[in-house]
Design a protein around this motif. Sequence first.
Motif, PDB file in Angstrom:
ATOM      1  N   SER A   6       0.862  -1.177   0.000  1.00  0.00           N
ATOM      2  CA  SER A   6       0.000   0.000   0.000  1.00  0.00           C
ATOM      3  C   SER A   6       0.902   1.232   0.000  1.00  0.00           C
ATOM      4  N   LEU A  99      -8.786   4.651   6.917  1.00  0.00           N
ATOM      5  CA  LEU A  99      -7.644   4.469   7.814  1.00  0.00           C
ATOM      6  C   LEU A  99      -7.814   5.426   8.980  1.00  0.00           C
ATOM      7  N   VAL A 129      -8.922   0.349   8.552  1.00  0.00           N
ATOM      8  CA  VAL A 129      -7.571  -0.005   8.974  1.00  0.00           C
ATOM      9  C   VAL A 129      -7.261   0.741  10.263  1.00  0.00           C
ATOM     10  N   TYR A 131      -4.842   2.369  12.655  1.00  0.00           N
ATOM     11  CA  TYR A 131      -3.526   2.983  12.440  1.00  0.00           C
ATOM     12  C   TYR A 131      -2.845   3.154  13.794  1.00  0.00           C
ATOM     13  N   ASN A 133       0.243   4.256  15.454  1.00  0.00           N
ATOM     14  CA  ASN A 133       1.388   5.100  15.114  1.00  0.00           C
ATOM     15  C   ASN A 133       1.796   5.947  16.313  1.00  0.00           C
ATOM     16  N   SER A 157      -7.807  -4.471   8.914  1.00  0.00           N
ATOM     17  CA  SER A 157      -6.358  -4.577   9.018  1.00  0.00           C
ATOM     18  C   SER A 157      -5.868  -3.705  10.161  1.00  0.00           C
ATOM     19  N   LYS A 159      -2.371  -1.519  11.056  1.00  0.00           N
ATOM     20  CA  LYS A 159      -1.095  -0.960  10.592  1.00  0.00           C
ATOM     21  C   LYS A 159      -0.233  -0.686  11.819  1.00  0.00           C
ATOM     22  N   GLY A 186      -0.355  -5.229   8.877  1.00  0.00           N
ATOM     23  CA  GLY A 186       0.540  -4.507   7.979  1.00  0.00           C
ATOM     24  C   GLY A 186       1.582  -3.753   8.768  1.00  0.00           C
ATOM     25  N   SER A 188       4.670  -0.697   8.986  1.00  0.00           N
ATOM     26  CA  SER A 188       5.189   0.555   8.467  1.00  0.00           C
ATOM     27  C   SER A 188       6.638   0.654   8.933  1.00  0.00           C
ATOM     28  N   TRP A 204       2.630  -4.141   3.566  1.00  0.00           N
ATOM     29  CA  TRP A 204       3.570  -3.059   3.854  1.00  0.00           C
ATOM     30  C   TRP A 204       2.857  -1.755   3.521  1.00  0.00           C
ATOM     31  N   TYR A 205       2.624  -0.922   4.531  1.00  0.00           N
ATOM     32  CA  TYR A 205       2.044   0.401   4.355  1.00  0.00           C
ATOM     33  C   TYR A 205       3.215   1.379   4.261  1.00  0.00           C
TER      34      TYR A 205
END
Length: 294
Positions: A6, A99, A129, A131, A133, A157, A159, A186, A188, A204-205
């Motif tokens: 992605s 996302l 998705v 996220y 982070n 998903s 991430k 996924g 990052s 893979w984001y």
Amino acid sequence: MFTGLSAFPLTPIDEKGIDKRAFVGLVTRLADAGVDSIGALGSTGGYAYLSREQRAWAARTAVEAAGTTPVIVGIGALRTRDVLNLAADAQSAGAAAVLLAPMTYQPLTDDEVFGLYEAVTAEISVPLVVYDNPGTTHVTFSDELHGRIAVLPKIGSIKIPGIAVEEAPGRIAVLRAVIPAHVTIGVSGDWLAAGGLLGGADAWYSVLAGLFPETVLAITRAAQTGSSAAAVAASDRLEPLWALFQRYGSLRVVSAAAESLGLVNSPNLPLPLLGLDHAARRELEAALVVLGLN
């Protein structure tokens, strides 16, 4: 859509607005390269700095420019009400998925983070998705919280941040044990992503893929076909870029690289963000020449 590569492009913008021609060009470049999905309005896309109207335009335009490539649209915002509005805009634009990172000014409890995802998944009709982070949002997901969220409807998903190659199989196995089988994982953190894929991640984001999709696709496909040595070698070859990512931040590096390639104008980041200084740009341009990415 939640497997493979992605690619997350810039949203080139100055204080007058989005550079529409450049944005269309970046998205079209990714679709033409054959990435598995496009992540519009991720962190690289500067979602947090854009107005609702700008984000709605970017979502519509990305979907149009992407053709048959599915587009995942970022919908993060500080307030749940605003997230719901952005989700509605993304769905109206034709997004294949959304996302969501839990943005915060006040620290959020696990119950507050869960409540955000619960409210959004109750309203949307496309997959979401999660996220994770923490470096940007300062929200840390425990495995228990991931497990609670992953059983909500429409979660497709997760991430997650990059994982060191030696830790990836164990970390991914632990996470898989607490989430439903249909939810993909996924990674990052581009400099660690090859190890994550080889360690069992599904997707893979990628920031770098938003500018150099063929280069990152080669690593992804090698990992997907079990060509471990080839994937690691191709990723290790990019170490000059990975070092710059870690030193200056991937957004600033990709912004300057896009300028160097003539794909965007300068400036292309929303203030107060500034691009690389002259010394860092020279270092980046030298790296691009060495890697044949100029």
